[in-house]
Design an enzyme around this catalytic site. Sequence first.
Site, short mmCIF file in Angstrom:
data_model
loop_
_atom_site.label_atom_id
_atom_site.label_comp_id
_atom_site.label_asym_id
_atom_site.label_seq_id
_atom_site.Cartn_x
_atom_site.Cartn_y
_atom_site.Cartn_z
N SER A 287 0.82 -1.20 0.00
CA SER A 287 0.00 0.00 0.00
C SER A 287 0.86 1.27 0.00
O SER A 287 1.73 1.39 -0.84
CB SER A 287 -0.93 -0.06 1.20
OG SER A 287 -2.04 0.74 0.98
N HIS A 429 -7.54 -5.58 -0.41
CA HIS A 429 -6.31 -4.86 -0.12
C HIS A 429 -5.61 -5.48 1.09
O HIS A 429 -6.18 -5.50 2.18
CB HIS A 429 -6.73 -3.42 0.17
CG HIS A 429 -5.64 -2.43 0.21
ND1 HIS A 429 -4.92 -2.08 -0.90
CD2 HIS A 429 -5.13 -1.71 1.24
CE1 HIS A 429 -4.03 -1.16 -0.57
NE2 HIS A 429 -4.13 -0.93 0.73
C1 GTR Z 1 -5.44 4.67 1.32
C2 GTR Z 1 -4.78 5.44 0.21
C3 GTR Z 1 -4.01 4.53 -0.67
C4 GTR Z 1 -3.19 3.51 0.07
C5 GTR Z 1 -3.77 3.10 1.42
C6 GTR Z 1 -2.80 2.56 2.45
O1 GTR Z 1 -6.24 5.43 2.11
O2 GTR Z 1 -5.79 6.10 -0.48
O3 GTR Z 1 -3.23 5.29 -1.57
O4 GTR Z 1 -1.89 3.92 0.20
O5 GTR Z 1 -4.40 4.13 2.07
O6 GTR Z 1 -1.64 2.89 2.48
O7 GTR Z 1 -3.28 1.81 3.29
#
Ligand code: GTR
Length: 454
Positions: A287, A429
């Site tokens: 992420s 995710h």
């Molecule tokens: C989200 C963000 C992403 C990603 C994620 C994370 O809110 O929009 O770009 O990086 O966080 O890092 O968990």
Amino acid sequence: MCRNNVPVKLLFLMVSVVICVHSCAQASEVKAKKSWQARRELSDAATRRRREFIYYEEKVPDYTLPDPLIMTEGAKVTNAEMWRKKRRPEILELFRKYVYGRAPVGRPKGMTFKVFDLDRNALNGQATRKQITVNFTGKEDRPSMDILIYLPGAAKKPAPIFVLLNFGGNHTIHPDPAIRLSTRWMRSGRKATEETRGSSSASYPVEKILARGYGLATIYYGDIDPDYHDDFKNGVHPVFDKLVEGKRAPDAWGSICAWAWGLSRAMDYFESDEEIDESRVVILGHSRLGKTALWAGARDERFAIVISNNSGCGGAALSRRRFGETVKQINTSFPHWFCDNFKKYNDEEDRLPVDQHMLIALMAPRPVYVASADEDLWADPRGEFLSCRNAEPVYDLLGLKGLEVEKMPALNNPIQKGRIGYHIRTGGHGLTEYDWLRYMDFADRHFKGNKLAR
Ligand code: GTR
């Protein structure tokens, strides 16, 4: 010898039937493994939640990517030397100037390493555990980071390792009671407690990594820079920032660059540790920390393999597609991640002098791996795949195999044919064991004979 040829014919018939059945089965398997597409119901649900964002392929605007093999002034890059000496430095500088910002220092002169924990019998004898404080300036009251390292216990020679930043403190990656509990800023807003020990262990299959002969090194990203916008008053920024008339420059480093810089300082430590093979350090990140791993791998070629897990916008995904998270959105939610210049491209992606395929290309000739997740539409899986595809001409120019597929693979069908690896797995995710197993396969493939196979 057969005297009459009836049994021969029969045998021939049977073999033909078997071949036919086999190839039919293969054909239907190929059919079943359809190139990935975002599931309609997921796009619908995401759209209901956030109407202003694109979640359907047909809504992606037309765009033209900058060519990684054409210099800004228009000259075509025709050979490996020109890539190495001219175009690669030019692209790196464009990312510094317009996206991540510029780190004001490299390795600070006074930096110290202090090994405060060494246990050769950790995890029931499976590992050697080390914990090291890296004090960036050598001054006690200045920022420092703790590196937690597990090395395979049976390793007789320097071990290859995976290094990654973590989100919740080193103590969250494993229940091992000897890991120092972080006392630093936490995303939850509360100080870390004993109860959080091992709370993220599902994303760090330490025993499985050790069993495959790899070590694991991890650092809490908040040690380097707490992840909230305070105008760069905390973490490493105020220590090293060079202000111009009291102000930060529009290309001064943001938090992603600071985290990446911290990873390079960890690499400085690895080079000093005889039990670690510094020529086989794989950098990985999930992420926002996947964006960080990519930038760290681009700016520091000591990392032998670079892996991005679900890094999305500002990571592996192409910005020009504006699918899921956009440049404007990321700069609004996280104004401290990138440099100020990046904000000029809010809603102006087509004017960006780079796109993220060029970041992937900066890893060449080293192997790079990008992974997406089926339900992670915010990170634009197809945009992540297309970055890999569009980085491939640079590997071609260097005479190396890149991705070697044209279409997005089916779910759970990792592509590991050349130096660019890619998979999209079931689920959302996150960094999962499935991902780790693929990354270790990829590393195995490229670390032949104890060094990176050339
Ligand atoms: C989200 C963000 C992403 C990603 C994620 C994370 O809110 O929009 O770009 O990086 O966080 O890092 O968990």
